[in-house]
Each structure stands twice: as C-alpha cells, then as structure tokens.
Design a protein around this motif. Structure first.
Motif, PDB file in Angstrom:
ATOM      1  N   ARG A  58       0.852  -1.200   0.000  1.00  0.00           N
ATOM      2  CA  ARG A  58       0.000   0.000   0.000  1.00  0.00           C
ATOM      3  C   ARG A  58       0.886   1.247   0.000  1.00  0.00           C
ATOM      4  O   ARG A  58       0.645   2.192  -0.755  1.00  0.00           O
ATOM      5  CB  ARG A  58      -0.925   0.018   1.209  1.00  0.00           C
ATOM      6  CG  ARG A  58      -1.777   1.306   1.281  1.00  0.00           C
ATOM      7  CD  ARG A  58      -2.584   1.384   2.560  1.00  0.00           C
ATOM      8  NE  ARG A  58      -3.607   0.370   2.621  1.00  0.00           N
ATOM      9  CZ  ARG A  58      -4.814   0.478   2.072  1.00  0.00           C
ATOM     10  NH1 ARG A  58      -5.125   1.567   1.390  1.00  0.00           N
ATOM     11  NH2 ARG A  58      -5.686  -0.488   2.187  1.00  0.00           N
ATOM     12  N   ALA A  59       1.907   1.256   0.844  1.00  0.00           N
ATOM     13  CA  ALA A  59       2.810   2.408   0.916  1.00  0.00           C
ATOM     14  C   ALA A  59       3.519   2.621  -0.423  1.00  0.00           C
ATOM     15  O   ALA A  59       3.651   3.755  -0.889  1.00  0.00           O
ATOM     16  CB  ALA A  59       3.826   2.208   2.039  1.00  0.00           C
ATOM     17  N   GLN A  60       3.934   1.540  -1.051  1.00  0.00           N
ATOM     18  CA  GLN A  60       4.602   1.626  -2.355  1.00  0.00           C
ATOM     19  C   GLN A  60       3.635   2.193  -3.407  1.00  0.00           C
ATOM     20  O   GLN A  60       4.007   3.057  -4.198  1.00  0.00           O
ATOM     21  CB  GLN A  60       5.106   0.249  -2.774  1.00  0.00           C
ATOM     22  CG  GLN A  60       5.903   0.247  -4.053  1.00  0.00           C
ATOM     23  CD  GLN A  60       6.423  -1.149  -4.401  1.00  0.00           C
ATOM     24  OE1 GLN A  60       6.351  -2.079  -3.603  1.00  0.00           O
ATOM     25  NE2 GLN A  60       6.941  -1.286  -5.606  1.00  0.00           N
ATOM     26  N   LEU A  61       2.396   1.715  -3.404  1.00  0.00           N
ATOM     27  CA  LEU A  61       1.394   2.201  -4.350  1.00  0.00           C
ATOM     28  C   LEU A  61       1.084   3.685  -4.112  1.00  0.00           C
ATOM     29  O   LEU A  61       0.976   4.462  -5.068  1.00  0.00           O
ATOM     30  CB  LEU A  61       0.108   1.371  -4.238  1.00  0.00           C
ATOM     31  CG  LEU A  61       0.179  -0.030  -4.838  1.00  0.00           C
ATOM     32  CD1 LEU A  61      -0.979  -0.885  -4.323  1.00  0.00           C
ATOM     33  CD2 LEU A  61       0.158   0.036  -6.356  1.00  0.00           C
ATOM     34  N   GLN A  62       0.961   4.086  -2.863  1.00  0.00           N
ATOM     35  CA  GLN A  62       0.672   5.487  -2.554  1.00  0.00           C
ATOM     36  C   GLN A  62       1.830   6.394  -2.972  1.00  0.00           C
ATOM     37  O   GLN A  62       1.614   7.488  -3.503  1.00  0.00           O
ATOM     38  CB  GLN A  62       0.360   5.646  -1.066  1.00  0.00           C
ATOM     39  CG  GLN A  62      -0.981   5.057  -0.696  1.00  0.00           C
ATOM     40  CD  GLN A  62      -1.233   5.017   0.800  1.00  0.00           C
ATOM     41  OE1 GLN A  62      -0.316   4.882   1.595  1.00  0.00           O
ATOM     42  NE2 GLN A  62      -2.500   5.128   1.171  1.00  0.00           N
ATOM     43  N   GLU A  90       3.993   5.776  -5.393  1.00  0.00           N
ATOM     44  CA  GLU A  90       3.984   5.822  -6.855  1.00  0.00           C
ATOM     45  C   GLU A  90       2.855   6.732  -7.357  1.00  0.00           C
ATOM     46  O   GLU A  90       3.022   7.474  -8.322  1.00  0.00           O
ATOM     47  CB  GLU A  90       3.827   4.410  -7.426  1.00  0.00           C
ATOM     48  CG  GLU A  90       3.838   4.351  -8.937  1.00  0.00           C
ATOM     49  CD  GLU A  90       5.169   4.726  -9.582  1.00  0.00           C
ATOM     50  OE1 GLU A  90       5.197   4.823 -10.815  1.00  0.00           O
ATOM     51  OE2 GLU A  90       6.175   4.935  -8.871  1.00  0.00           O
ATOM     52  N   ARG A  91       1.719   6.693  -6.679  1.00  0.00           N
ATOM     53  CA  ARG A  91       0.585   7.547  -7.043  1.00  0.00           C
ATOM     54  C   ARG A  91       0.985   9.015  -6.936  1.00  0.00           C
ATOM     55  O   ARG A  91       0.730   9.817  -7.845  1.00  0.00           O
ATOM     56  CB  ARG A  91      -0.604   7.262  -6.128  1.00  0.00           C
ATOM     57  CG  ARG A  91      -1.811   8.118  -6.422  1.00  0.00           C
ATOM     58  CD  ARG A  91      -2.954   7.785  -5.443  1.00  0.00           C
ATOM     59  NE  ARG A  91      -4.120   8.562  -5.757  1.00  0.00           N
ATOM     60  CZ  ARG A  91      -4.348   9.801  -5.325  1.00  0.00           C
ATOM     61  NH1 ARG A  91      -3.483  10.389  -4.528  1.00  0.00           N
ATOM     62  NH2 ARG A  91      -5.444  10.449  -5.675  1.00  0.00           N
ATOM     63  N   GLU A  92       1.640   9.391  -5.857  1.00  0.00           N
ATOM     64  CA  GLU A  92       2.071  10.781  -5.673  1.00  0.00           C
ATOM     65  C   GLU A  92       3.108  11.184  -6.713  1.00  0.00           C
ATOM     66  O   GLU A  92       3.086  12.308  -7.230  1.00  0.00           O
ATOM     67  CB  GLU A  92       2.609  10.994  -4.257  1.00  0.00           C
ATOM     68  CG  GLU A  92       1.545  10.876  -3.185  1.00  0.00           C
ATOM     69  CD  GLU A  92       0.347  11.781  -3.425  1.00  0.00           C
ATOM     70  OE1 GLU A  92       0.545  12.978  -3.746  1.00  0.00           O
ATOM     71  OE2 GLU A  92      -0.788  11.292  -3.324  1.00  0.00           O
ATOM     72  N   THR A 108      -1.448   4.400 -16.031  1.00  0.00           N
ATOM     73  CA  THR A 108      -0.746   3.786 -14.901  1.00  0.00           C
ATOM     74  C   THR A 108      -1.332   4.272 -13.579  1.00  0.00           C
ATOM     75  O   THR A 108      -1.530   3.479 -12.656  1.00  0.00           O
ATOM     76  CB  THR A 108       0.760   4.101 -14.974  1.00  0.00           C
ATOM     77  OG1 THR A 108       1.269   3.615 -16.228  1.00  0.00           O
ATOM     78  CG2 THR A 108       1.523   3.448 -13.832  1.00  0.00           C
ATOM     79  N   LEU A 109      -1.637   5.558 -13.502  1.00  0.00           N
ATOM     80  CA  LEU A 109      -2.254   6.118 -12.299  1.00  0.00           C
ATOM     81  C   LEU A 109      -3.593   5.434 -12.026  1.00  0.00           C
ATOM     82  O   LEU A 109      -3.907   5.094 -10.882  1.00  0.00           O
ATOM     83  CB  LEU A 109      -2.433   7.628 -12.448  1.00  0.00           C
ATOM     84  CG  LEU A 109      -3.092   8.359 -11.289  1.00  0.00           C
ATOM     85  CD1 LEU A 109      -2.272   8.205 -10.018  1.00  0.00           C
ATOM     86  CD2 LEU A 109      -3.280   9.828 -11.643  1.00  0.00           C
ATOM     87  N   ARG A 123       1.345  16.903 -13.240  1.00  0.00           N
ATOM     88  CA  ARG A 123       1.282  18.349 -13.015  1.00  0.00           C
ATOM     89  C   ARG A 123       2.383  19.065 -13.795  1.00  0.00           C
ATOM     90  O   ARG A 123       2.156  20.092 -14.425  1.00  0.00           O
ATOM     91  CB  ARG A 123       1.389  18.677 -11.530  1.00  0.00           C
ATOM     92  CG  ARG A 123       0.068  18.665 -10.802  1.00  0.00           C
ATOM     93  CD  ARG A 123       0.175  19.247  -9.406  1.00  0.00           C
ATOM     94  NE  ARG A 123       1.155  18.582  -8.565  1.00  0.00           N
ATOM     95  CZ  ARG A 123       0.918  17.463  -7.864  1.00  0.00           C
ATOM     96  NH1 ARG A 123      -0.267  16.895  -7.908  1.00  0.00           N
ATOM     97  NH2 ARG A 123       1.855  16.931  -7.135  1.00  0.00           N
ATOM     98  N   LYS A 124       3.593  18.496 -13.763  1.00  0.00           N
ATOM     99  CA  LYS A 124       4.717  19.101 -14.494  1.00  0.00           C
ATOM    100  C   LYS A 124       4.455  19.122 -15.996  1.00  0.00           C
ATOM    101  O   LYS A 124       4.942  20.003 -16.699  1.00  0.00           O
ATOM    102  CB  LYS A 124       6.006  18.324 -14.227  1.00  0.00           C
ATOM    103  CG  LYS A 124       6.708  18.701 -12.969  1.00  0.00           C
ATOM    104  CD  LYS A 124       8.039  17.999 -12.896  1.00  0.00           C
ATOM    105  CE  LYS A 124       8.847  18.531 -11.756  1.00  0.00           C
ATOM    106  NZ  LYS A 124      10.155  17.875 -11.664  1.00  0.00           N
ATOM    107  N   LEU A 125       3.722  18.135 -16.468  1.00  0.00           N
ATOM    108  CA  LEU A 125       3.430  18.054 -17.896  1.00  0.00           C
ATOM    109  C   LEU A 125       2.185  18.848 -18.291  1.00  0.00           C
ATOM    110  O   LEU A 125       1.732  18.786 -19.425  1.00  0.00           O
ATOM    111  CB  LEU A 125       3.267  16.581 -18.311  1.00  0.00           C
ATOM    112  CG  LEU A 125       4.539  15.742 -18.197  1.00  0.00           C
ATOM    113  CD1 LEU A 125       4.240  14.272 -18.440  1.00  0.00           C
ATOM    114  CD2 LEU A 125       5.597  16.239 -19.177  1.00  0.00           C
ATOM    115  N   GLY A 126       1.632  19.572 -17.341  1.00  0.00           N
ATOM    116  CA  GLY A 126       0.519  20.443 -17.653  1.00  0.00           C
ATOM    117  C   GLY A 126      -0.848  19.829 -17.463  1.00  0.00           C
ATOM    118  O   GLY A 126      -1.836  20.365 -17.959  1.00  0.00           O
TER     119      GLY A 126
END
Length: 112
Positions: free
Chosen positions: A10-14, A16-18, A64-65, A25-28
């Motif tokens: 769960r921690a790994q997935l969270q 990766e989600r962030e 992927t998200l 966001r960086k890609l607009g």
C-alpha cells in the motif's frame, strides 16, 4: 476492513501515485499545471509535435495512475491480490514486483 499484511505494498502504491500526480502536473495536467507553450514560437510544427508527444506520455501516465488507484481501492475493499480473470490468488512475488497487477501470471500469459 483493509488487510494490514499488504501495508508495505500500500505504501509503495501510494508513493507511486504521488510521483505520477507530480509528473502529470509538471506536464501540464491536473489541478495546478506547470507547463506552458509559447504560442508565438516561430516553428508551430515543433510546438504541435511536442504537444503530441506530451499527450502520449500523459496518456500512459494517466493509465498507470488509474491502475494504481484501482489497486488501492481493492486494498480498501479487501479484494487486493485476487486475479480479475480466474479469481485465484496472485502470488506475493508477483505483487511485490508489480503491486498494481490485476491478473495472475497464468491469466496474464494467455493470448488476448
């Protein structure tokens, strides 16, 4: 109730989600986009090509998200680690390698 045996996944997935949200966001894309294009740039074909590349990349990141968010939802529902095709358990080693895996190796290997 959520299964605590999958807490590291769960921690790994969270995490990766962030990371994916920050990249989008960086890609607009997303609530506070960081990317802008110079509409006055002389080579509009280059701007168009770059936009096309960014759209393809953001499509992949968004997909992927979505897979990660589905896995997190399954953790909350208590169905994480079950193959969506056959209903059998997904081996722990596969989940560790691919935390968002939706299919067991047998079902994933079948031709579509």
């Amino acid at each position: 109730m959520a299964d605590t045996s999958h807490a590291p996944l769960r921690a790994q997935l969270q995490e990766e989600r962030e990371r994916l949200l920050a990249q989008l966001r960086k890609l607009g894309h997303g609530p506070d986009p960081d990317l802008t294009f110079d509409e006055g740039f002389a080579d509009s074909s280059q701007v168009t090509a770059e936009r096309g590349e960014l759209e393809a990349l953001t499509g992949t990141l968004s997909e992927t998200l979505g897979e990660i968010e589905t896995a997190l939802h399954k953790l909350d529902e208590g169905t994480y680690g079950r193959c969506e095709s056959c209903g059998g358990p997904i081996p722990e080693a596969r989940l560790e390698a691919m935390p968002a895996a939706r299919l067991c190796i047998t079902c994933a290997s079948k031709p579509r």
